[in-house]
Design an enzyme around this catalytic site. Structure first.
Site, short mmCIF file in Angstrom:
data_model
loop_
_atom_site.label_atom_id
_atom_site.label_comp_id
_atom_site.label_asym_id
_atom_site.label_seq_id
_atom_site.Cartn_x
_atom_site.Cartn_y
_atom_site.Cartn_z
N ARG A 49 0.88 -1.17 0.00
CA ARG A 49 0.00 0.00 0.00
C ARG A 49 0.92 1.22 0.00
NH1 ARG A 49 2.46 1.86 3.74
NH2 ARG A 49 0.94 3.52 3.74
N ASP A 240 -1.92 10.67 -2.02
CA ASP A 240 -2.32 9.65 -3.02
C ASP A 240 -2.67 10.27 -4.35
OD1 ASP A 240 -3.04 8.53 -0.19
OD2 ASP A 240 -2.63 6.85 -1.54
N ASN A 250 -5.35 12.38 0.73
CA ASN A 250 -4.45 11.52 1.50
C ASN A 250 -5.29 10.73 2.51
OD1 ASN A 250 -1.76 10.57 2.10
ND2 ASN A 250 -1.88 11.70 4.03
N LYS A 251 -4.62 9.90 3.25
CA LYS A 251 -5.31 9.01 4.19
C LYS A 251 -6.35 9.73 5.03
CE LYS A 251 -5.04 5.55 4.45
NZ LYS A 251 -6.04 4.72 3.73
#
Ligand code: MRU
Length: 349
Positions: A49, A240, A250-251
């Site tokens: 990941r 990302d 992003n996360k």
């Protein structure tokens, strides 16, 4: 070549091996892959990941598929390799590096015309190796630019894992930390736990402990408190996908951290290789956000603690608007207060 000792992906005996990130830090093991469909499954289930690592894995997935089909007729090879591309493209939706790497591999394939499958497969493997090697070079360059932004003694908060494990090596956000350390700065890391998949608790903390870089683990709801106490000097995260206007996916939880950082006057930096910028998307509103299984929120692995039947949301990413971003750290330098014009310029120079 990696220089962190952590080889997230490695090529061994004509197979791709990837560290199984689902079981870290309790166990350290590699899983071997020999075709596109199995690599796609490895990406989907998060054996691998992190945006750049997903891109590298996808490139190897294409090469593996081409090697598997090397004795097929040219027509059969083309038809089946295309299906391999398709299964990889369907593995996860948000990290644009996946699609960037597939497009690059497709370009190499197209440039080979009617060459023999064996020759094409060899060339695709060479390209996959090059994408990985390039990723490490880019991370080192970003690291140097980013490290210059941190003062000696800086306490840096990060969210998720944007380290060696999320890339071919060195890392993006954690690459900045590694480079600061290499420059002789005493920096320390505050790692958000990063619910629900715990990339911060399981992966970032592990990476930093491996290298004796001081790291303090907190749960996601503690960062505001630490900021209010003056215990955070900077935030550095990975991404990302960045839209053409500088909005950052992003996360999940990154947006919350960015808002808190602005409230407390703390710089919020995003380590972002150019391969993560998607200029086809005008703003963050158009970035596809993956929604993952409810079991990740209702519990962890076999331990499920929420009442069965409760409604659950599990968006895996969020979008931080560009105006909350102090700077994008790229391999070409730092873009302060990113916007469409500055991002377009990055690609023209
Ligand atoms: O769901 P994940 O673990 O793939 O999400 C990873 C992140 O959000 C990272 O911060 C991002 O990919 C940058 S990695 C250099």
């Amino acid at each position: 070549m990696n220089m962190t000792g952590i080889e997230t992906l490695r090529w061994r005996y004509n197979k791709l091996e990837m560290i199984d990130q689902r079981i870290l830090p309790g166990r350290f093991d590699y899983i071997a892959y020999d075709c596109a469909a199995s690599v796609a499954e490895g990406i989907r289930s998060m054996v691998v990941r992190g945006a750049p690592a997903i891109g590298c894995a996808a490139a190897y997935g294409v090469a593996l598929e081409a090697l598997r089909l090397r004795e097929d007729t040219l027509a059969g090879f083309a038809e089946k390799l295309d299906l391999g591309f398709k299964s990889l493209a369907e593995s996860r939706p948000t990290a644009v590096n996946l699609f960037w790497a597939l497009e690059r591999m497709r370009g190499v394939w197209a440039s080979m015309g009617t060459a023999e499958p064996l020759q094409i497969a060899g060339r695709l493997l060479q390209e996959a190796h090059e994408i990985s090697a390039e990723d490490i070079r880019i991370n080192r360059a970003m690291g140097d630019f980013g490290a210059a932004l941190l003062k000696d003694g800086a306490r840096v908060l990060t969210h998720c894992n944007a380290g060696a494990l999320a890339t071919a090596g060195w890392g993006t956000a954690l690459g900045v930390i590694r480079s600061a350390k290499a420059q002789g700065k005493q920096v320390s890391v505050i790692a958000d736990e990063t619910r629900p998949f715990l990339q911060g608790a399981r992966l970032t903390a592990w990476e930093m402990v491996q290298e004796n870089i001081p790291v303090t683990l907190i749960t996601d709801n503690m960062s505001g408190y630490l900021m209010s106490k003056g215990e955070v000097d900077a935030v550095v995260v990975g991404t990302d996908r960045v839209a053409a206007n500088g909005d950052v996916a992003n996360k999940i939880g990154t947006y919350m951290v960015a808002v808190l950082a602005r409230r407390h006057g703390i710089p919020f930096y995003v380590a972002c290789p150019l391969s993560t910028i998607d200029r086809s998307i005008a703003s963050g509103a158009d970035i596809p956000i993956e929604e993952r299984a409810p079991e990740e929120v209702s519990g962890f692995r076999d331990c499920q603690w929420a009442a069965p039947g409760v409604a659950i949301r599990n968006p895996a990413f969020d979008v931080t608007p560009a105006d909350l971003v102090t700077g994008l750290i790229t391999e070409k330098g730092v873009v302060l207060s990113p916007n469409s014009e500055k991002i377009a310029k990055l690609f023209s120079s």
